[in-house]
Design a protein around this motif. Structure first.
Motif, short mmCIF file in Angstrom:
data_model
loop_
_atom_site.label_atom_id
_atom_site.label_comp_id
_atom_site.label_asym_id
_atom_site.label_seq_id
_atom_site.Cartn_x
_atom_site.Cartn_y
_atom_site.Cartn_z
N MET A 240 0.85 -1.20 0.00
CA MET A 240 0.00 0.00 0.00
C MET A 240 0.88 1.24 0.00
O MET A 240 1.79 1.38 0.82
N ASN A 241 0.62 2.15 -0.92
CA ASN A 241 1.41 3.37 -1.05
C ASN A 241 0.54 4.57 -0.72
O ASN A 241 -0.31 4.96 -1.52
N ARG A 242 0.72 5.14 0.44
CA ARG A 242 -0.13 6.25 0.89
C ARG A 242 0.58 7.58 0.67
O ARG A 242 1.41 7.98 1.46
N THR A 243 0.25 8.23 -0.42
CA THR A 243 0.86 9.52 -0.73
C THR A 243 -0.18 10.63 -0.85
O THR A 243 0.17 11.77 -1.15
N GLU A 244 -1.45 10.30 -0.61
CA GLU A 244 -2.49 11.31 -0.72
C GLU A 244 -2.44 12.26 0.47
O GLU A 244 -1.90 11.92 1.53
N LYS A 245 -2.99 13.44 0.28
CA LYS A 245 -3.07 14.40 1.37
C LYS A 245 -4.06 13.90 2.41
O LYS A 245 -5.14 13.44 2.08
N LEU A 246 -3.68 13.99 3.66
CA LEU A 246 -4.54 13.51 4.73
C LEU A 246 -5.67 14.50 5.02
O LEU A 246 -5.46 15.71 4.96
N PRO A 247 -6.86 14.00 5.37
CA PRO A 247 -7.92 14.89 5.82
C PRO A 247 -7.48 15.66 7.06
O PRO A 247 -6.75 15.12 7.91
N TYR A 248 -7.96 16.88 7.17
CA TYR A 248 -7.54 17.71 8.31
C TYR A 248 -7.90 17.08 9.64
O TYR A 248 -7.13 17.16 10.61
N LYS A 249 -9.05 16.40 9.70
CA LYS A 249 -9.47 15.80 10.98
C LYS A 249 -8.53 14.68 11.42
O LYS A 249 -8.37 14.44 12.62
N VAL A 250 -7.91 14.00 10.43
CA VAL A 250 -6.95 12.96 10.78
C VAL A 250 -5.67 13.59 11.32
O VAL A 250 -5.10 13.14 12.32
N LYS A 251 -5.21 14.65 10.66
CA LYS A 251 -4.03 15.37 11.16
C LYS A 251 -4.27 15.90 12.56
O LYS A 251 -3.41 15.80 13.44
N LEU A 252 -5.46 16.47 12.76
CA LEU A 252 -5.81 17.02 14.07
C LEU A 252 -5.88 15.92 15.12
O LEU A 252 -5.37 16.07 16.23
N GLY A 253 -6.52 14.79 14.74
CA GLY A 253 -6.64 13.67 15.68
C GLY A 253 -5.29 13.11 16.06
O GLY A 253 -5.04 12.79 17.23
N TYR A 254 -4.39 12.99 15.07
CA TYR A 254 -3.04 12.51 15.39
C TYR A 254 -2.32 13.51 16.29
O TYR A 254 -1.66 13.14 17.26
N GLY A 255 -2.45 14.80 15.97
CA GLY A 255 -1.79 15.82 16.77
C GLY A 255 -2.26 15.83 18.21
O GLY A 255 -1.45 15.97 19.13
N ILE A 256 -3.57 15.68 18.43
CA ILE A 256 -4.11 15.67 19.79
C ILE A 256 -3.52 14.52 20.61
O ILE A 256 -3.31 14.64 21.83
N GLY A 257 -3.22 13.41 19.94
CA GLY A 257 -2.60 12.29 20.65
C GLY A 257 -1.27 12.66 21.28
O GLY A 257 -0.85 12.03 22.26
N GLN A 258 -0.62 13.68 20.73
CA GLN A 258 0.65 14.11 21.30
C GLN A 258 0.47 14.65 22.72
O GLN A 258 1.40 14.61 23.53
N MET A 259 -0.72 15.15 23.02
CA MET A 259 -0.99 15.62 24.39
C MET A 259 -0.91 14.46 25.38
O MET A 259 -0.41 14.61 26.50
N ALA A 260 -1.43 13.29 24.97
CA ALA A 260 -1.40 12.12 25.85
C ALA A 260 0.01 11.61 26.04
O ALA A 260 0.31 10.92 27.03
N ASP A 261 0.89 11.92 25.10
CA ASP A 261 2.31 11.59 25.21
C ASP A 261 3.04 12.66 26.02
O ASP A 261 3.74 12.37 27.00
N SER A 262 2.86 13.92 25.65
CA SER A 262 3.68 15.01 26.18
C SER A 262 3.34 15.40 27.62
O SER A 262 4.22 15.83 28.36
N ILE A 263 2.08 15.26 28.02
CA ILE A 263 1.73 15.62 29.39
C ILE A 263 2.46 14.74 30.40
O ILE A 263 3.17 15.25 31.28
N PRO A 264 2.34 13.41 30.33
CA PRO A 264 3.12 12.59 31.27
C PRO A 264 4.62 12.70 31.07
O PRO A 264 5.39 12.70 32.05
N TYR A 265 5.06 12.81 29.81
CA TYR A 265 6.50 12.93 29.52
C TYR A 265 7.09 14.14 30.23
O TYR A 265 8.14 14.06 30.88
N ASN A 266 6.43 15.29 30.09
CA ASN A 266 6.98 16.52 30.65
C ASN A 266 6.78 16.62 32.16
O ASN A 266 7.61 17.20 32.85
N MET A 267 5.70 16.06 32.67
CA MET A 267 5.54 16.02 34.13
C MET A 267 6.70 15.26 34.76
O MET A 267 7.25 15.68 35.79
N PHE A 268 7.08 14.16 34.13
CA PHE A 268 8.20 13.36 34.65
C PHE A 268 9.52 14.08 34.42
O PHE A 268 10.34 14.21 35.34
N SER A 269 9.77 14.55 33.19
CA SER A 269 11.06 15.11 32.84
C SER A 269 11.36 16.43 33.54
O SER A 269 12.48 16.68 33.97
#
Length: 473
Positions: free
Chosen positions: A1-30
């Motif tokens: 599968m070759n995925r080169t199409e532009k992603l829908p904005y909601k997918v980009k936004l959804g992926y980006g929001i997941g960074q909060m679940a990573d960065s909040i605990p990461y930075n609280m600890f660090s």
């Protein structure tokens, strides 16, 4: 599968929001765990650094295992998302337990914090490895990967602002209401644990159906996870020079960043004498500066080349760090200037630098005939955790060595100079190795395009040529 199409904005936004679940605990600890151990739990800095190191080394060990498990998972719900979902709630609970000021006696308190930190880092790995791996699956476009990482980068610094300015505001208000300083930390951790949990669930839901479906049954014969199977999946990667450059880049950059991150709250509180409200104001400026820096890095990367953007920004950060070591950081204003000069480097690493790892996935697929996003992410994050573990441990040792006392109201000039060194010159020296690794990293826009074209032909059973990207193989 070759995925080169532009992603829908909601997918980009959804992926980006997941960074909060990573960065909040990461930075609280660090940012705050070592400070909490010394100034709220009353442990010596050397012991606090050792506890952090043990947890991070354990985290490093689990990274490759979780990466292998997510690559070989055959769940009908996908390879990555089940791990994300199962890890989110226990990650939030253990984050709160990290910031509970226990008084069991020194030995029992150490045992408590080691145990909770080990659990916390295990569940953190269970979420972040699959989440990070998905970034390489949802798109294979060279520039689109930069775009989604910049989206994630915006949320990184929203999380940084929330987790740095926020706890200080919560602690200040809770303490004024009569709650003890130690228990105020627990309340602050609980508030942001809930935020991280909600963001993780939103991301998990948004990424439904975005995994590469044809990969879910690729390893049906490898359901049992053993040490030998994990080792065999990683051995070819460890022999690849591109992976070695990536590992060294991540290890050295994270090492330099972790040294300054662990010591930064000491710079504000001990060297500059900033109170909680002033520190919260700084973190607000900090987040605004970094969000602007991410936008600049996105433009730099797309207009020039990823490597050029990284080299330029790391060089600027090294220059600023050396200058302020000898000049000293004497005021809130100078702290803001120092942050502005270093922000492009950090923003570029967490956005553009992350896509260097993603682009390597296509090299692995071309050479081995299968995708290993989880394994690659596991190795990369393994190197990050080792760098963080050693850095925080050494920071604790140096603070103890120069005489830092978390219970003292005023620190000596020797202590202040040691804190300044950890925030400026030490990261600058280590970052020199990072520049060398970026220079040696061979993937660029031109040869990546040729590689993808040949990979598509190879997957279709057609003739292809490796001309133009031979050095990647």
């Amino acid at each position: 599968m070759n995925r080169t199409e532009k992603l829908p904005y909601k997918v980009k936004l959804g992926y980006g929001i997941g960074q909060m679940a990573d960065s909040i605990p990461y930075n609280m600890f660090s940012i705050y765990f070592l400070f909490f151990l010394t100034d709220a739990a009353g442990l010596p800095a050397a012991l606090g650094g050792t506890i952090s190191m043990i947890a991070l080394l354990w985290d490093a060990v689990t990274d490759p295992v979780v990466g292998h498990m997510s690559d070989t998972c055959t769940s009908r719900f996908g390879r990555r998302r089940p791990f994300m979902l199962v890890s989110l709630l226990p990650l939030s609970i253990t984050m709160v337990l990290l910031f509970v000021p226990v008084a069991f006696g020194t030995a029992a308190s150490i045992a408590y914090y080691v145990l909770i930190a080990l659990l916390f880092r295990t569940f953190y790995t269970g979420f972040v490895i699959p989440y990070f791996s998905l970034g390489a699956e949802i798109t294979q476009d060279y520039d689109e990967r930069v775009t989604i990482q910049c989206m994630a980068g915006y949320f990184i610094y929203i999380a940084v602002w929330a987790v740095t300015a926020g706890p200080m505001v919560v602690i200040d208000r809770v303490v004024k209401s009569g709650v003890s300083y130690g228990n105020a930390w627990t309340i602050a951790a609980a508030v942001f644990a809930v935020v991280g949990l909600c963001c993780g669930l939103v991301s998990w839901r948004s990424l439904k159906g975005r995994e590469m479906a044809d990969q879910r049954t690729l390893h049906m014969d490898q359901r049992a996870v053993s040490l030998s199977s994990v080792f065999k999946s990683y051995l070819p990667l460890l022999k690849d020079k591109i992976m070695i450059y990536l590992i060294l880049l991540r290890l050295t950059f994270i090492f330099s960043g972790a040294v300054s991150t662990a010591a930064f709250v000491y710079l504000m509180s001990s060297n500059l004498g900033l109170n909680e409200a002033q520190q919260a104001l700084y973190w607000t400026f900090y987040s605004i500066i970094y969000i602007i820096a991410i936008a600049i890095c996105n433009v730099l990367s797309n207009k020039t080349e990823k490597k050029a953007a990284l080299i330029a920004t790391v060089t600027l950060s090294i220059t600023a760090s050396v200058f302020f070591y000898f000049h000293n950081i004497n005021s809130f204003g100078e702290l803001i200037v120092f942050t502005c000069l270093c922000s492009l480097c950090s923003a570029c690493f967490w956005t553009v630098g992350a896509t260097l790892v993603y682009d390597y996935n296509e090299v692995v697929e071309f050479k081995g005939g299968k995708r290993q996003e989880g394994a690659i992410s596991g190795l990369i994050l393994f190197s990050q955790k080792v760098g963080s573990a050693i850095a925080i441990w050494l920071s604790g040792l140096l603070l103890s060595g120069v005489g830092y006392d978390g219970m003292a109201e005023v620190q000596t000039e020797t202590v202040k100079q040691g804190i300044l060194f950890l925030n400026t010159l030490a990261p600058a020296i280590i970052s020199l190795t990072s520049i060398i690794c970026v220079i040696l990293y061979p993937i660029n826009r031109k040869n990546f395009a040729l590689l993808k074209k040949a990979l598509a032909l190879k997957n279709e059973g057609k003739e292809y040529s490796t001309e133009g990207f031979e050095k990647l193989l």
